[in-house]
Motif scaffolding. Structure first.
Motif, short mmCIF file in Angstrom:
data_model
loop_
_atom_site.label_atom_id
_atom_site.label_comp_id
_atom_site.label_asym_id
_atom_site.label_seq_id
_atom_site.Cartn_x
_atom_site.Cartn_y
_atom_site.Cartn_z
N MET A 1 -5.28 1.09 3.13
CA MET A 1 -4.13 0.51 2.47
C MET A 1 -3.21 -0.15 3.49
O MET A 1 -2.76 -1.26 3.28
CB MET A 1 -3.39 1.60 1.70
N TRP A 2 -2.93 0.53 4.59
CA TRP A 2 -2.03 -0.03 5.60
C TRP A 2 -2.64 -1.25 6.27
O TRP A 2 -1.92 -2.17 6.66
CB TRP A 2 -1.67 1.02 6.63
N ALA A 3 -3.98 -1.26 6.40
CA ALA A 3 -4.63 -2.42 6.99
C ALA A 3 -4.43 -3.65 6.11
O ALA A 3 -4.21 -4.75 6.61
CB ALA A 3 -6.12 -2.14 7.21
N GLY A 4 -4.49 -3.46 4.79
CA GLY A 4 -4.28 -4.57 3.87
C GLY A 4 -2.86 -5.10 3.93
O GLY A 4 -2.62 -6.31 3.90
N ILE A 5 -1.90 -4.19 4.02
CA ILE A 5 -0.50 -4.61 4.12
C ILE A 5 -0.25 -5.34 5.43
O ILE A 5 0.41 -6.37 5.46
CB ILE A 5 0.44 -3.39 3.97
N LEU A 6 -0.81 -4.80 6.51
CA LEU A 6 -0.66 -5.45 7.81
C LEU A 6 -1.32 -6.82 7.81
O LEU A 6 -0.74 -7.79 8.32
CB LEU A 6 -1.26 -4.57 8.91
N LEU A 7 -2.50 -6.93 7.20
CA LEU A 7 -3.18 -8.21 7.12
C LEU A 7 -2.37 -9.21 6.31
O LEU A 7 -2.27 -10.39 6.68
CB LEU A 7 -4.57 -8.01 6.51
N ILE A 49 2.49 -5.80 -2.80
CA ILE A 49 2.72 -4.77 -1.77
C ILE A 49 3.24 -3.49 -2.41
O ILE A 49 2.81 -2.39 -2.08
CB ILE A 49 3.68 -5.30 -0.68
N ARG A 50 4.17 -3.65 -3.35
CA ARG A 50 4.70 -2.48 -4.06
C ARG A 50 3.58 -1.76 -4.81
O ARG A 50 3.48 -0.53 -4.75
CB ARG A 50 5.79 -2.91 -5.03
N ALA A 51 2.74 -2.51 -5.50
CA ALA A 51 1.64 -1.89 -6.24
C ALA A 51 0.67 -1.18 -5.30
O ALA A 51 0.16 -0.10 -5.63
CB ALA A 51 0.91 -2.95 -7.06
N ALA A 52 0.43 -1.76 -4.14
CA ALA A 52 -0.47 -1.12 -3.18
C ALA A 52 0.12 0.19 -2.66
O ALA A 52 -0.60 1.17 -2.50
CB ALA A 52 -0.75 -2.07 -2.02
N LEU A 53 1.41 0.19 -2.41
CA LEU A 53 2.06 1.42 -1.93
C LEU A 53 2.07 2.51 -3.00
O LEU A 53 2.06 3.69 -2.69
CB LEU A 53 3.49 1.12 -1.48
N GLU A 54 2.10 2.10 -4.27
CA GLU A 54 2.10 3.06 -5.37
C GLU A 54 0.69 3.35 -5.88
O GLU A 54 0.52 4.01 -6.90
CB GLU A 54 2.97 2.53 -6.52
N ASN A 55 -0.32 2.82 -5.19
CA ASN A 55 -1.74 2.99 -5.55
C ASN A 55 -2.06 2.49 -6.95
O ASN A 55 -2.84 3.08 -7.68
CB ASN A 55 -2.16 4.46 -5.41
#
Length: 113
Positions: A1-7, A49-55
């Motif tokens: 998940m963090w790799a996607g946000i960083l990318l 990004i919000r949706a990714a953080l909330e899975n």
């Protein structure tokens, strides 16, 4: 998940750097549409990004939301221009409020960890 946000952040940063250094002249007529498109795109990115953080992230929802937000914003600006009414203000307010809400939720989520 963090790799996607960083990318995503690296891609956004590179896009901004490239966009600021490419000499491109945009006619004044399209400036309003471009501004609303960028605002709508940023709203979609922060929502993703919000949706990714909330899975809750789903790529199909992100892509369709991204393009539908841009088309809606451009459509409101076009109709407003034809009618002589600043309908683009409604899009700016709506996308701006959502952008800041998503940013606040992302910030809270990151600070809790």
């Amino acid at each position: 998940m963090w790799a996607g946000i960083l990318l995503a952040l690296v891609g956004l940063t590179l896009g901004v750097i490239i966009g600021l250094n490419v000499p491109m002249v945009l006619p004044q007529v399209y400036a309003q549409y471009l501004g609303l498109g960028v605002l709508a795109a940023l709203d979609s990115v922060f929502g993703g990004i919000r949706a990714a953080l909330e899975n809750h992230y789903d790529n199909r929802i992100f892509v369709t939301g991204f393009f539908s937000n841009i088309l809606l914003a451009a459509g409101l600006a076009y109709i407003g221009t034809k009618l002589g009414v600043p309908l683009s203000t409604a899009a700016v307010v709506a996308f701006g409020v959502r952008l800041f809400q998503n940013l606040a939720i992302i910030r809270r989520h990151l600070l809790k960890k």
